[in-house]
Design a protein around this motif. Structure first.
Motif, PDB file in Angstrom:
ATOM      1  N   LYS A 302      -0.615  20.046   8.155  1.00  0.00           N
ATOM      2  CA  LYS A 302      -0.508  18.997   9.270  1.00  0.00           C
ATOM      3  C   LYS A 302      -1.353  17.631   8.990  1.00  0.00           C
ATOM      4  O   LYS A 302      -0.680  16.517   9.123  1.00  0.00           O
ATOM      5  CB  LYS A 302      -1.129  19.411  10.552  1.00  0.00           C
ATOM      6  N   ILE A 303      -2.521  17.719   8.273  1.00  0.00           N
ATOM      7  CA  ILE A 303      -3.350  16.509   8.029  1.00  0.00           C
ATOM      8  C   ILE A 303      -2.595  15.972   6.841  1.00  0.00           C
ATOM      9  O   ILE A 303      -2.361  14.721   6.546  1.00  0.00           O
ATOM     10  CB  ILE A 303      -4.695  16.983   7.761  1.00  0.00           C
ATOM     11  N   THR A 304      -2.063  16.878   5.766  1.00  0.00           N
ATOM     12  CA  THR A 304      -1.266  16.304   4.555  1.00  0.00           C
ATOM     13  C   THR A 304       0.111  15.492   5.271  1.00  0.00           C
ATOM     14  O   THR A 304       0.285  14.146   4.770  1.00  0.00           O
ATOM     15  CB  THR A 304      -0.998  17.299   3.613  1.00  0.00           C
ATOM     16  N   HIS A 305       0.802  16.050   6.090  1.00  0.00           N
ATOM     17  CA  HIS A 305       1.932  15.511   6.821  1.00  0.00           C
ATOM     18  C   HIS A 305       1.566  14.267   7.389  1.00  0.00           C
ATOM     19  O   HIS A 305       2.405  13.270   7.120  1.00  0.00           O
ATOM     20  CB  HIS A 305       2.546  16.541   7.523  1.00  0.00           C
ATOM     21  N   ARG A 306       0.769  14.208   8.065  1.00  0.00           N
ATOM     22  CA  ARG A 306       0.247  12.862   8.882  1.00  0.00           C
ATOM     23  C   ARG A 306      -0.049  11.882   7.904  1.00  0.00           C
ATOM     24  O   ARG A 306       0.310  10.599   8.006  1.00  0.00           O
ATOM     25  CB  ARG A 306      -0.703  13.026   9.761  1.00  0.00           C
ATOM     26  N   ALA A 307      -1.099  12.265   6.824  1.00  0.00           N
ATOM     27  CA  ALA A 307      -1.278  11.062   5.761  1.00  0.00           C
ATOM     28  C   ALA A 307      -0.166  10.590   4.983  1.00  0.00           C
ATOM     29  O   ALA A 307      -0.023   9.696   4.753  1.00  0.00           O
ATOM     30  CB  ALA A 307      -2.232  11.711   4.817  1.00  0.00           C
ATOM     31  N   GLN A 308       0.684  11.528   4.453  1.00  0.00           N
ATOM     32  CA  GLN A 308       1.714  11.038   3.888  1.00  0.00           C
ATOM     33  C   GLN A 308       3.082  10.336   4.660  1.00  0.00           C
ATOM     34  O   GLN A 308       3.668   9.703   4.167  1.00  0.00           O
ATOM     35  CB  GLN A 308       2.509  12.234   3.155  1.00  0.00           C
ATOM     36  N   GLY A 309       3.060  10.634   5.979  1.00  0.00           N
ATOM     37  CA  GLY A 309       3.878   9.765   6.765  1.00  0.00           C
ATOM     38  C   GLY A 309       3.478   8.300   7.168  1.00  0.00           C
ATOM     39  O   GLY A 309       4.314   7.668   7.859  1.00  0.00           O
ATOM     40  N   ILE A 310       2.314   8.076   6.983  1.00  0.00           N
ATOM     41  CA  ILE A 310       1.814   6.528   7.068  1.00  0.00           C
ATOM     42  C   ILE A 310       2.753   5.613   6.337  1.00  0.00           C
ATOM     43  O   ILE A 310       2.995   4.496   6.822  1.00  0.00           O
ATOM     44  CB  ILE A 310       0.387   6.602   6.854  1.00  0.00           C
ATOM     45  N   ALA A 311       3.164   5.924   5.132  1.00  0.00           N
ATOM     46  CA  ALA A 311       3.730   5.112   4.270  1.00  0.00           C
ATOM     47  C   ALA A 311       5.222   4.682   4.937  1.00  0.00           C
ATOM     48  O   ALA A 311       5.579   3.514   4.857  1.00  0.00           O
ATOM     49  CB  ALA A 311       4.045   5.619   2.844  1.00  0.00           C
ATOM     50  N   SER A 312       6.009   5.721   5.403  1.00  0.00           N
ATOM     51  CA  SER A 312       7.206   5.647   6.107  1.00  0.00           C
ATOM     52  C   SER A 312       7.012   4.689   7.602  1.00  0.00           C
ATOM     53  O   SER A 312       7.737   3.753   7.529  1.00  0.00           O
ATOM     54  CB  SER A 312       7.782   6.711   6.541  1.00  0.00           C
ATOM     55  N   VAL A 313       5.842   5.027   8.129  1.00  0.00           N
ATOM     56  CA  VAL A 313       5.621   4.103   9.245  1.00  0.00           C
ATOM     57  C   VAL A 313       5.373   2.640   8.978  1.00  0.00           C
ATOM     58  O   VAL A 313       5.892   1.708   9.431  1.00  0.00           O
ATOM     59  CB  VAL A 313       4.411   4.688  10.132  1.00  0.00           C
ATOM     60  N   ALA A 314       4.675   2.334   7.698  1.00  0.00           N
ATOM     61  CA  ALA A 314       4.180   1.105   7.289  1.00  0.00           C
ATOM     62  C   ALA A 314       5.800   0.606   6.861  1.00  0.00           C
ATOM     63  O   ALA A 314       5.981  -0.734   6.928  1.00  0.00           O
ATOM     64  CB  ALA A 314       3.241   1.072   6.257  1.00  0.00           C
ATOM     65  N   SER A 315       6.621   1.327   6.135  1.00  0.00           N
ATOM     66  CA  SER A 315       7.733   0.604   5.712  1.00  0.00           C
ATOM     67  C   SER A 315       8.689   0.293   6.799  1.00  0.00           C
ATOM     68  O   SER A 315       9.182  -1.035   6.523  1.00  0.00           O
ATOM     69  CB  SER A 315       8.386   1.763   4.653  1.00  0.00           C
ATOM     70  N   ARG A 316       8.673   0.812   7.917  1.00  0.00           N
ATOM     71  CA  ARG A 316       9.391   0.572   9.029  1.00  0.00           C
ATOM     72  C   ARG A 316       9.079  -0.755   9.541  1.00  0.00           C
ATOM     73  O   ARG A 316       9.727  -1.561  10.062  1.00  0.00           O
ATOM     74  CB  ARG A 316       9.530   1.913   9.900  1.00  0.00           C
ATOM     75  N   TRP A 317       7.634  -0.732   9.623  1.00  0.00           N
ATOM     76  CA  TRP A 317       7.016  -1.907  10.092  1.00  0.00           C
ATOM     77  C   TRP A 317       7.201  -3.121   9.352  1.00  0.00           C
ATOM     78  O   TRP A 317       7.468  -4.335   9.958  1.00  0.00           O
ATOM     79  CB  TRP A 317       5.199  -1.698  10.297  1.00  0.00           C
ATOM     80  N   HIS A 318       7.092  -3.009   8.095  1.00  0.00           N
ATOM     81  CA  HIS A 318       7.377  -4.320   7.053  1.00  0.00           C
ATOM     82  C   HIS A 318       8.834  -4.674   7.262  1.00  0.00           C
ATOM     83  O   HIS A 318       8.955  -5.853   7.297  1.00  0.00           O
ATOM     84  CB  HIS A 318       7.221  -3.726   5.767  1.00  0.00           C
ATOM     85  N   ALA A 319       9.897  -3.712   7.491  1.00  0.00           N
ATOM     86  CA  ALA A 319      11.315  -4.166   7.417  1.00  0.00           C
ATOM     87  C   ALA A 319      11.365  -4.726   8.734  1.00  0.00           C
ATOM     88  O   ALA A 319      12.244  -5.822   8.988  1.00  0.00           O
ATOM     89  CB  ALA A 319      12.036  -2.673   7.076  1.00  0.00           C
ATOM     90  N   PHE A 320      10.829  -4.189   9.978  1.00  0.00           N
ATOM     91  CA  PHE A 320      10.894  -5.058  11.175  1.00  0.00           C
ATOM     92  C   PHE A 320      10.250  -6.158  11.328  1.00  0.00           C
ATOM     93  O   PHE A 320      11.168  -7.001  11.824  1.00  0.00           O
ATOM     94  CB  PHE A 320      10.342  -4.064  12.340  1.00  0.00           C
ATOM     95  N   VAL A 321       9.351  -6.617  10.703  1.00  0.00           N
ATOM     96  CA  VAL A 321       8.705  -7.943  10.828  1.00  0.00           C
ATOM     97  C   VAL A 321       9.505  -8.781   9.940  1.00  0.00           C
ATOM     98  O   VAL A 321       9.697 -10.020  10.456  1.00  0.00           O
ATOM     99  CB  VAL A 321       7.401  -7.673  10.270  1.00  0.00           C
ATOM    100  N   THR A 322       9.958  -8.334   8.545  1.00  0.00           N
ATOM    101  CA  THR A 322      10.722  -9.287   7.883  1.00  0.00           C
ATOM    102  C   THR A 322      12.028  -9.420   8.569  1.00  0.00           C
ATOM    103  O   THR A 322      12.502 -10.737   8.401  1.00  0.00           O
ATOM    104  CB  THR A 322      10.831  -8.397   6.352  1.00  0.00           C
ATOM    105  N   CYS A 323      12.581  -8.470   9.001  1.00  0.00           N
ATOM    106  CA  CYS A 323      13.944  -9.039   9.599  1.00  0.00           C
ATOM    107  C   CYS A 323      13.930 -10.019  10.799  1.00  0.00           C
ATOM    108  O   CYS A 323      14.655 -11.017  10.854  1.00  0.00           O
ATOM    109  CB  CYS A 323      14.662  -7.746  10.149  1.00  0.00           C
ATOM    110  N   ASN A 324      12.895  -9.535  11.615  1.00  0.00           N
ATOM    111  CA  ASN A 324      12.731 -10.478  12.891  1.00  0.00           C
ATOM    112  C   ASN A 324      12.263 -12.045  12.134  1.00  0.00           C
ATOM    113  O   ASN A 324      12.664 -12.926  12.740  1.00  0.00           O
ATOM    114  CB  ASN A 324      11.612 -10.099  13.706  1.00  0.00           C
ATOM    115  N   SER A 325      11.486 -12.077  11.135  1.00  0.00           N
ATOM    116  CA  SER A 325      11.106 -13.267  10.768  1.00  0.00           C
ATOM    117  C   SER A 325      12.300 -13.952   9.816  1.00  0.00           C
ATOM    118  O   SER A 325      12.431 -15.345  10.195  1.00  0.00           O
ATOM    119  CB  SER A 325      10.128 -13.156   9.613  1.00  0.00           C
TER     120      SER A 325
END
Length: 432
Positions: A302-325
């Motif tokens: 569970k802790i491995t899954h949460r740690a590895q899932g941060i990259a996907s969350v950050a990628s989604r955040w980066h794409a969202f901010v970039t598209c809006n910009s």
């Protein structure tokens, strides 16, 4: 009026401080309850006296009592049905699992203490939601132990009663004493083993709270260096957990696997009749061992899954901010990642502008090279942050092996296959 406003602010601050202190007291109560529970089963070796009493209790209740019961409760049919051989092998495996749990957990508690082992003090007094989630996870620790220990205890008691009826001792109180001593000794060893695995699961679940809250930081307008610094801190604590519990997890897994292999060989190689009396302990011990391994592997995965899932969350955040910009930059300027409508570069106004919009455009600055450079700089920072997360996925490791879902599936099906063979062999009714 100024005096009234200042007094109101002071009262609000005092109320918030009182509420925060009350929540801290509640968390302290749960931590003290957890420490008292661990101390009762001999995990807290804070002094030479507690160390001596803990291991003397383990030697007396966990080793001497069951060994004496197996050796001196002799019957003629016990050798025929291999009851004594089966009980000795189960006793050795249970003792090894409990000894590993007691040794590893007591070492960590003596070195770090309950708070540092659980990493509770890191965010102490900062955020109320962490304290509430801490209390909930500690409550789940006791609930999981009760949920799995009580059914196994009923099965063990039923088996010991059936054995006492089959292997009679005169006078009758001797059989009752053997049943009580066997159940108490088994409960003691089982609680030590499951408490160690449940505590490891608790440590992982408490860190999962921080990994889940890390994604909420991306919703705030912070600098990328803050996100990187927080991720480095989280991975640092994750590496500490891996270092402290890797020996414990590896030894428990090896002993459980060896125990299931021995049970499998004994039950399949036996030419006699297997029933509740001679093979019941194999089923009970296999259930307990499988539960302990599941608790450990579930927490690590569970802790491995949460740690590895941060990259996907950050990628989604980066794409969202970039598209809006980009959308905002087509018709205006971008300031600190936020859109500000402005005049088109060609000087033409949008067709949907109202009269009030025409008046407001006089106060919007035109895009400059400095703003464009700032936008490109923030973009490259976000991109480097996402690349950093993808290159450092993190996770719980055991000497370099990351315990993720793929490894979990392999280990689980190996253990479950052995457990199924043992359980199916012991509960099958054979007629001759």
């Amino acid at each position: 009026m100024e005096v009234d406003e200042s007094s109101t602010e002071i009262s609000l601050i005092d109320t918030a401080a009182t509420q925060s202190s009350s929540e801290d007291v509640q968390l302290d109560k749960y931590l003290q309850r957890l420490e008292l529970f661990l101390r009762f089963f001999g995990f807290c070796h804070y002094s030479p006296l507690s160390f001596t009493l803990s291991w003397l209790s383990f030697l007396a209740i966990g080793l001497a009592v069951p060994f004496l019961i197996i050796e001196f409760s002799y019957c003629s049919d016990c050798e025929k049905y291999q009851i004594r051989v089966f009980e000795l092998e189960i006793f050795v495996c249970q003792s090894l699992l409990a000894a590993i749990s007691l040794l590893c957990i007591s070492h960590n508690l003596r070195k770090y203490g309950v708070r540092r082992l659980l990493f509770v003090d890191r965010y102490r007094g900062h955020m109320a939601q962490f304290r509430d989630l801490y209390i909930h996870k500690i409550h789940d620790f006791f609930r999981v132990l009760a949920l799995w220990t009580l059914p196994c205890l009923l099965l063990k008691t039923a088996r010991e009663v059936a054995r006492a009826i089959y292997v009679r001792h005169d006078p009758w109180w001797q059989s009752v004493g053997i049943v009580i001593a066997s159940v108490v000794s088994w409960t003691y060893l089982t609680m030590i083993f499951l408490s160690g695995t449940a505590l490891f699961n608790l440590v992982c679940n408490l860190q999962v709270i921080h990994f889940e809250s890390y994604g909420k930081l991306l919703e705030r307008d912070l600098d990328v260096s803050v996100y990187i610094e927080e991720h480095i801190r989280l991975t640092h604590y994750l590496s500490k957990i891996s270092h402290r519990f890797r020996i414990f997890l590896l030894l428990e897994f090896l002993v459980v696997t060896a125990s299931l292999f021995v049970a499998l060989l004994q039950t399949t190689g036996n030419h006699g009749i297997l029933n509740l009396i001679n093979g019941g302990d194999f089923a009970v011990s296999s259930i307990v061992e499988l539960v302990g391994i599941i608790l450990c592997l579930h927490g690590a995965a569970k802790i491995t899954h949460r740690a590895q899932g941060i990259a996907s969350v950050a990628s989604r955040w980066h794409a969202f901010v970039t598209c809006n910009s980009n959308e905002g930059s087509q018709g205006g300027t971008v300031t600190n990642g936020r859109n500000v409508e402005a005049v088109n570069p060609t000087g033409a106004l949008p067709m949907y502008y109202s009269e009030s919009d025409l008046e407001s455009t006089d106060y919007v600055p035109m895009p400059t090279n400095t703003q464009l450079a700032s936008y490109m700089s923030s973009y490259h920072k976000r991109q480097s942050f996402v690349t950093y997360l993808q290159s450092n996925p993190g996770g719980f490791t055991v000497f370099g092996w990351t315990i993720d879902r793929i490894l979990i599936n392999t280990i689980f099906f190996i253990e479950f296959s052995l457990f199924s063979f043992v359980l199916g062999k012991t509960i099958t009714i054979t007629t001759r």
